[in-house]
Design a protein around this motif. Sequence first.
Motif: not given
Length: 300
Positions: A126-139
Amino acid sequence: METTTRKTFSHLGFSYFALMVLTQTFSVICMSTVSVLAPQWIKTDWFIWASSYLPMYLVAVPVFMLLLRKIPDNAAPEQHKLSPKTLLTYFILCMGAVYICNIVSVGINAGIALLKGSPVVNPLEMAVTNSGLLYNLLIGCIVAPIGEEFFFRKWLYKKVGRYGERLYVLLGGLLFALMHANLSQLLYAFVLGAVFCYIYAKTGKLWYTIALYIIINLIGTTVGPLLVQNEIGAVVFSCTVIAFMIAASVLFALYSHKATYAAGAESLAHPVKAALCNVGMLSYIILCSLLIVAVFFVPA
């Protein structure tokens, strides 16, 4: 001695309990406040990560560190280098274990879904799907791996390394798995946590486990989702997953019996009982178990 040791583990358990309960509590407060004052933020591609990690690092981690300071430190493990071949072996083992455990978890969740009549939510998905690529990479690929390797590898060793590597590896795997607080990640998080603890105990170099963690999360949260968006990429990714599982199984069969665990400076007659059968650890285990069960009732 056993009584003093049990108190040490109890205090350690309360430290991780505080880390979890403060993170969860302030995360709920954060989401509730935003839903009232700035509801438009909830649908942004950064909020789901921010609502978890800001409370953790701004509130929970400082308290966690203060609590840990009350437990005496022991010496860090001796530093040794890993050859590129050995590091690659660990990587393949970890990747294969992730996918094998994930298949088992999916099966268990499917069974639970049949019983309750609706799908079981995977919080990470859910977190990966609902987040942008930048935030998935950063966090997901930087902040989480670095922080958690300190919490569950380096700092844990400083507190329990004196009791031997075997107990450290098992305890590190358990604490790390429960911290994820959902059944979808529980099994593979235990395996990864245990392997990472083993690597740190044998090398004394945290950057090995941080690097492995970053690469594994990068594949899981970024590379994999991008590949499966088209038919060719999905086939390539599926073949890669199968190759990892087969290679990891072969490597495990060849090398698992060669694992060694150094004894600690202090021996315990009943190490697992001393580590887990205390108020602090039981509080952490019960809290995380309740959070795991609560995920079953989150609407898909």
